[in-house]
Design a protein around this motif. Structure first.
Motif, PDB file in Angstrom:
ATOM      1  N   ASP A  46       6.000  50.082  48.024  1.00  0.00           N
ATOM      2  CA  ASP A  46       6.040  48.744  47.432  1.00  0.00           C
ATOM      3  C   ASP A  46       6.770  48.716  46.084  1.00  0.00           C
ATOM      4  N   GLY A  47       7.609  49.723  45.844  1.00  0.00           N
ATOM      5  CA  GLY A  47       8.307  49.827  44.556  1.00  0.00           C
ATOM      6  C   GLY A  47       9.165  48.620  44.216  1.00  0.00           C
ATOM      7  N   ALA A  48       9.899  48.102  45.204  1.00  0.00           N
ATOM      8  CA  ALA A  48      10.759  46.935  44.945  1.00  0.00           C
ATOM      9  C   ALA A  48       9.917  45.713  44.597  1.00  0.00           C
ATOM     10  N   ALA A  49       8.804  45.538  45.306  1.00  0.00           N
ATOM     11  CA  ALA A  49       7.907  44.405  45.034  1.00  0.00           C
ATOM     12  C   ALA A  49       7.264  44.549  43.654  1.00  0.00           C
ATOM     13  N   ILE A  50       6.912  45.771  43.288  1.00  0.00           N
ATOM     14  CA  ILE A  50       6.332  46.002  41.955  1.00  0.00           C
ATOM     15  C   ILE A  50       7.376  45.731  40.877  1.00  0.00           C
ATOM     16  N   GLN A  51       8.624  46.122  41.129  1.00  0.00           N
ATOM     17  CA  GLN A  51       9.684  45.841  40.153  1.00  0.00           C
ATOM     18  C   GLN A  51       9.870  44.333  39.989  1.00  0.00           C
ATOM     19  N   ASP A  52       9.804  43.592  41.083  1.00  0.00           N
ATOM     20  CA  ASP A  52       9.874  42.123  41.010  1.00  0.00           C
ATOM     21  C   ASP A  52       8.705  41.577  40.195  1.00  0.00           C
ATOM     22  N   ALA A  53       7.514  42.121  40.443  1.00  0.00           N
ATOM     23  CA  ALA A  53       6.313  41.670  39.734  1.00  0.00           C
ATOM     24  C   ALA A  53       6.415  41.965  38.241  1.00  0.00           C
ATOM     25  N   LEU A  54       6.959  43.134  37.896  1.00  0.00           N
ATOM     26  CA  LEU A  54       7.126  43.484  36.483  1.00  0.00           C
ATOM     27  C   LEU A  54       8.074  42.519  35.787  1.00  0.00           C
ATOM     28  N   GLU A  55       9.091  42.071  36.518  1.00  0.00           N
ATOM     29  CA  GLU A  55      10.010  41.089  35.932  1.00  0.00           C
ATOM     30  C   GLU A  55       9.261  39.793  35.641  1.00  0.00           C
ATOM     31  N   GLU A  56       8.362  39.402  36.542  1.00  0.00           N
ATOM     32  CA  GLU A  56       7.538  38.201  36.308  1.00  0.00           C
ATOM     33  C   GLU A  56       6.636  38.389  35.099  1.00  0.00           C
ATOM     34  N   ILE A  57       6.030  39.570  34.981  1.00  0.00           N
ATOM     35  CA  ILE A  57       5.065  39.834  33.907  1.00  0.00           C
ATOM     36  C   ILE A  57       5.760  39.955  32.557  1.00  0.00           C
ATOM     37  N   THR A  58       6.919  40.646  32.523  1.00  0.00           N
ATOM     38  CA  THR A  58       7.535  41.015  31.248  1.00  0.00           C
ATOM     39  C   THR A  58       8.868  40.337  30.960  1.00  0.00           C
ATOM     40  N   GLY A  59       9.509  39.784  31.997  1.00  0.00           N
ATOM     41  CA  GLY A  59      10.852  39.257  31.825  1.00  0.00           C
ATOM     42  C   GLY A  59      11.908  40.350  31.853  1.00  0.00           C
ATOM     43  N   GLN A  60      11.484  41.590  32.086  1.00  0.00           N
ATOM     44  CA  GLN A  60      12.411  42.732  32.125  1.00  0.00           C
ATOM     45  C   GLN A  60      12.455  43.285  33.544  1.00  0.00           C
ATOM     46  N   ARG A  61      13.655  43.385  34.090  1.00  0.00           N
ATOM     47  CA  ARG A  61      13.802  43.912  35.446  1.00  0.00           C
ATOM     48  C   ARG A  61      14.142  45.400  35.447  1.00  0.00           C
ATOM     49  N   SER A  62      14.791  45.855  34.403  1.00  0.00           N
ATOM     50  CA  SER A  62      15.296  47.225  34.371  1.00  0.00           C
ATOM     51  C   SER A  62      14.167  48.239  34.181  1.00  0.00           C
ATOM     52  N   VAL A  63      14.463  49.484  34.526  1.00  0.00           N
ATOM     53  CA  VAL A  63      13.553  50.591  34.272  1.00  0.00           C
ATOM     54  C   VAL A  63      14.221  51.526  33.273  1.00  0.00           C
ATOM     55  N   PRO A  64      13.443  52.284  32.500  1.00  0.00           N
ATOM     56  CA  PRO A  64      11.982  52.295  32.534  1.00  0.00           C
ATOM     57  C   PRO A  64      11.400  51.010  31.944  1.00  0.00           C
ATOM     58  N   ASN A  65      10.226  50.697  32.416  1.00  0.00           N
ATOM     59  CA  ASN A  65       9.472  49.558  31.907  1.00  0.00           C
ATOM     60  C   ASN A  65       8.187  50.168  31.364  1.00  0.00           C
ATOM     61  N   ILE A  66       8.018  50.133  30.044  1.00  0.00           N
ATOM     62  CA  ILE A  66       7.010  50.945  29.376  1.00  0.00           C
ATOM     63  C   ILE A  66       5.955  50.076  28.699  1.00  0.00           C
TER      64      ILE A  66
END
Length: 102
Positions: free
Chosen positions: A52-72
């Motif tokens: 579910d990595g791609a879905a989690i990356q999408d979710a992180l963009e929703e939470i933080t406004g940041q799509r790139s990694v690392p997301n710390i």
């Protein structure tokens, strides 16, 4: 709330320091190297190694406004990416100690 967003939020809520990463990413490697040099305890999730990595990356963009990694995250707060972490190098011991991650 999507399952991926719930999972991402739970990981953030339950760990003092979290690095959402990709195993092949040089910026992620630089962040992990810095945290390892400081002997920080952190939760690492390699988004390219979980189903579910791609879905989690999408979710992180929703939470933080940041799509790139690392997301710390440190102490449940979004720090940003590698350049943000490196820019805080002088404060990291204090931040990590306050989070209980040293």
């Amino acid at each position: 709330m999507s399952a991926a967003k719930q999972k991402a939020q739970q990981i953030i809520d339950n760990n003092a320091v979290v690095v959402f990463s990709k195993s092949y990413c040089p910026y992620c490697h630089a962040s992990k190297t810095l945290l390892n040099e400081l002997k920080a305890k952190y939760y690492l999730l390699e988004l390219d190694e979980v189903d579910d990595g791609a879905a989690i990356q999408d979710a992180l963009e929703e939470i933080t406004g940041q799509r790139s990694v690392p997301n710390i995250f440190i102490d449940h707060k979004h720090i940003g990416g590698n350049s943000d972490l490196q820019a805080r190098r002088g404060q990291l011991n204090k931040l990590l100690s306050a989070a209980g991650a040293l």
